[in-house]
Design a protein around this motif. Structure first.
Motif, PDB file in Angstrom:
ATOM      1  N   VAL A   1      -3.568  21.560 -10.418  1.00 16.75           N
ATOM      2  CA  VAL A   1      -4.224  22.062 -11.630  1.00 16.75           C
ATOM      3  C   VAL A   1      -5.707  22.302 -11.373  1.00 16.75           C
ATOM      4  O   VAL A   1      -6.268  23.301 -11.839  1.00 16.75           O
ATOM      5  CB  VAL A   1      -4.004  21.089 -12.806  1.00 16.75           C
ATOM      6  N   GLY A   2      -6.350  21.445 -10.615  1.00 16.74           N
ATOM      7  CA  GLY A   2      -7.762  21.643 -10.279  1.00 16.74           C
ATOM      8  C   GLY A   2      -8.003  22.916  -9.484  1.00 16.74           C
ATOM      9  O   GLY A   2      -8.960  23.651  -9.738  1.00 16.74           O
TER      10      GLY A   2
ATOM     11  N   LEU B   1       0.828  -1.210   0.000  1.00 18.02           N
ATOM     12  CA  LEU B   1       0.000   0.000   0.000  1.00 18.02           C
ATOM     13  C   LEU B   1       0.858   1.254   0.000  1.00 18.02           C
ATOM     14  O   LEU B   1       0.519   2.253  -0.652  1.00 18.02           O
ATOM     15  CB  LEU B   1      -0.941  -0.001   1.207  1.00 18.02           C
ATOM     16  N   TRP B   2       1.982   1.232   0.716  1.00 27.08           N
ATOM     17  CA  TRP B   2       2.876   2.387   0.722  1.00 27.08           C
ATOM     18  C   TRP B   2       3.484   2.609  -0.662  1.00 27.08           C
ATOM     19  O   TRP B   2       3.603   3.745  -1.112  1.00 27.08           O
ATOM     20  CB  TRP B   2       3.958   2.213   1.778  1.00 27.08           C
ATOM     21  N   VAL B   3       3.842   1.539  -1.353  1.00 24.33           N
ATOM     22  CA  VAL B   3       4.359   1.659  -2.717  1.00 24.33           C
ATOM     23  C   VAL B   3       3.284   2.245  -3.635  1.00 24.33           C
ATOM     24  O   VAL B   3       3.581   3.089  -4.493  1.00 24.33           O
ATOM     25  CB  VAL B   3       4.857   0.289  -3.236  1.00 24.33           C
ATOM     26  N   ALA B   4       2.045   1.838  -3.466  1.00 24.11           N
ATOM     27  CA  ALA B   4       0.954   2.389  -4.266  1.00 24.11           C
ATOM     28  C   ALA B   4       0.777   3.879  -4.008  1.00 24.11           C
ATOM     29  O   ALA B   4       0.569   4.668  -4.942  1.00 24.11           O
ATOM     30  CB  ALA B   4      -0.344   1.636  -3.972  1.00 24.11           C
ATOM     31  N   VAL B   5       0.881   4.290  -2.753  1.00 27.50           N
ATOM     32  CA  VAL B   5       0.752   5.708  -2.414  1.00 27.50           C
ATOM     33  C   VAL B   5       1.897   6.510  -3.020  1.00 27.50           C
ATOM     34  O   VAL B   5       1.687   7.583  -3.608  1.00 27.50           O
ATOM     35  CB  VAL B   5       0.691   5.900  -0.879  1.00 27.50           C
ATOM     36  N   ILE B   6       3.106   6.007  -2.890  1.00 30.24           N
ATOM     37  CA  ILE B   6       4.275   6.703  -3.430  1.00 30.24           C
ATOM     38  C   ILE B   6       4.193   6.791  -4.951  1.00 30.24           C
ATOM     39  O   ILE B   6       4.551   7.815  -5.548  1.00 30.24           O
ATOM     40  CB  ILE B   6       5.577   5.991  -2.994  1.00 30.24           C
ATOM     41  N   SER B   7       3.715   5.739  -5.596  1.00 33.42           N
ATOM     42  CA  SER B   7       3.624   5.745  -7.051  1.00 33.42           C
ATOM     43  C   SER B   7       2.541   6.694  -7.560  1.00 33.42           C
ATOM     44  O   SER B   7       2.696   7.310  -8.607  1.00 33.42           O
ATOM     45  CB  SER B   7       3.329   4.337  -7.571  1.00 33.42           C
ATOM     46  N   ALA B   8       1.455   6.823  -6.830  1.00 30.92           N
ATOM     47  CA  ALA B   8       0.341   7.667  -7.271  1.00 30.92           C
ATOM     48  C   ALA B   8       0.486   9.121  -6.846  1.00 30.92           C
ATOM     49  O   ALA B   8      -0.217   9.987  -7.379  1.00 30.92           O
ATOM     50  CB  ALA B   8      -0.970   7.106  -6.722  1.00 30.92           C
ATOM     51  N   ALA B   9       1.376   9.414  -5.928  1.00 29.12           N
ATOM     52  CA  ALA B   9       1.487  10.769  -5.375  1.00 29.12           C
ATOM     53  C   ALA B   9       1.781  11.848  -6.412  1.00 29.12           C
ATOM     54  O   ALA B   9       1.136  12.903  -6.379  1.00 29.12           O
ATOM     55  CB  ALA B   9       2.536  10.789  -4.264  1.00 29.12           C
ATOM     56  N   PRO B  10       2.709  11.660  -7.356  1.00 25.04           N
ATOM     57  CA  PRO B  10       2.946  12.741  -8.327  1.00 25.04           C
ATOM     58  C   PRO B  10       1.719  13.072  -9.168  1.00 25.04           C
ATOM     59  O   PRO B  10       1.400  14.246  -9.379  1.00 25.04           O
ATOM     60  CB  PRO B  10       4.077  12.202  -9.210  1.00 25.04           C
ATOM     61  N   ILE B  11       1.015  12.057  -9.618  1.00 25.28           N
ATOM     62  CA  ILE B  11      -0.167  12.293 -10.454  1.00 25.28           C
ATOM     63  C   ILE B  11      -1.269  12.964  -9.652  1.00 25.28           C
ATOM     64  O   ILE B  11      -1.901  13.927 -10.117  1.00 25.28           O
ATOM     65  CB  ILE B  11      -0.648  10.965 -11.065  1.00 25.28           C
ATOM     66  N   LEU B  12      -1.504  12.494  -8.437  1.00 26.82           N
ATOM     67  CA  LEU B  12      -2.553  13.093  -7.609  1.00 26.82           C
ATOM     68  C   LEU B  12      -2.220  14.524  -7.212  1.00 26.82           C
ATOM     69  O   LEU B  12      -3.102  15.388  -7.173  1.00 26.82           O
ATOM     70  CB  LEU B  12      -2.793  12.236  -6.370  1.00 26.82           C
ATOM     71  N   ALA B  13      -0.955  14.792  -6.934  1.00 22.90           N
ATOM     72  CA  ALA B  13      -0.557  16.156  -6.556  1.00 22.90           C
ATOM     73  C   ALA B  13      -0.755  17.124  -7.716  1.00 22.90           C
ATOM     74  O   ALA B  13      -1.264  18.238  -7.532  1.00 22.90           O
ATOM     75  CB  ALA B  13       0.899  16.167  -6.095  1.00 22.90           C
TER      76      ALA B  13
ATOM     77  N   PRO C   1      -7.388  20.661 -19.060  1.00 22.99           N
ATOM     78  CA  PRO C   1      -6.074  20.943 -18.452  1.00 22.99           C
ATOM     79  C   PRO C   1      -5.627  19.868 -17.463  1.00 22.99           C
ATOM     80  O   PRO C   1      -4.444  19.517 -17.413  1.00 22.99           O
ATOM     81  CB  PRO C   1      -6.275  22.280 -17.745  1.00 22.99           C
ATOM     82  N   LYS C   2      -6.572  19.333 -16.688  1.00 22.29           N
ATOM     83  CA  LYS C   2      -6.216  18.261 -15.749  1.00 22.29           C
ATOM     84  C   LYS C   2      -5.728  17.031 -16.486  1.00 22.29           C
ATOM     85  O   LYS C   2      -4.724  16.421 -16.104  1.00 22.29           O
ATOM     86  CB  LYS C   2      -7.432  17.889 -14.889  1.00 22.29           C
ATOM     87  N   LEU C   3      -6.441  16.658 -17.529  1.00 23.25           N
ATOM     88  CA  LEU C   3      -6.050  15.482 -18.303  1.00 23.25           C
ATOM     89  C   LEU C   3      -4.675  15.679 -18.942  1.00 23.25           C
ATOM     90  O   LEU C   3      -3.830  14.778 -18.895  1.00 23.25           O
ATOM     91  CB  LEU C   3      -7.091  15.173 -19.382  1.00 23.25           C
ATOM     92  N   ALA C   4      -4.433  16.853 -19.501  1.00 21.56           N
ATOM     93  CA  ALA C   4      -3.138  17.124 -20.122  1.00 21.56           C
ATOM     94  C   ALA C   4      -2.013  17.087 -19.083  1.00 21.56           C
ATOM     95  O   ALA C   4      -0.953  16.501 -19.333  1.00 21.56           O
ATOM     96  CB  ALA C   4      -3.170  18.483 -20.821  1.00 21.56           C
TER      97      ALA C   4
END
Length: 88
Positions: free
Chosen positions: A31-32, A14-26, A53-56
């Motif tokens: 942008v939002g 779960l920590w690896v999933a959080v670390i991997s998703a953090a750049p995209i979510l941030a 813009p979010k998608l790009a």
């Protein structure tokens, strides 16, 4: 495999999933907020103005951080999961 080892592996996964998703979510969050502020200031309520813009930004960040995400996942599987399968 005992419960402690299972729960520790799940926690690390779960920590690896959080670390991997953090750049995209941030980036999606930043942008939002920026687009939301722009919409509030100009009173433009167009739905595509928030989506495009979010998608790009997400596609660009995903492309830039793809090697980081791949290295993180490969390291997790190589160091944690595969030894459990081999030992097991």
């Amino acid at each position: 495999m005992d419960e402690a080892l299972l729960f520790d592996t799940l926690r690390q996964g779960l920590w690896v999933a959080v670390i991997s998703a953090a750049p995209i979510l941030a980036v999606a969050l930043v942008v939002g907020v920026i687009v939301g502020l722009f919409q509030a200031l100009t009173s433009i309520q167009e739905m595509t103005l928030t989506f495009v813009p979010k998608l790009a930004a997400i596609v660009v960040i995903f492309w830039l951080s793809m090697s980081f995400m791949t290295q993180t996942l490969v390291a997790f599987f190589h160091d944690q999961v595969i030894p459990l399968i081999i030992g097991g």
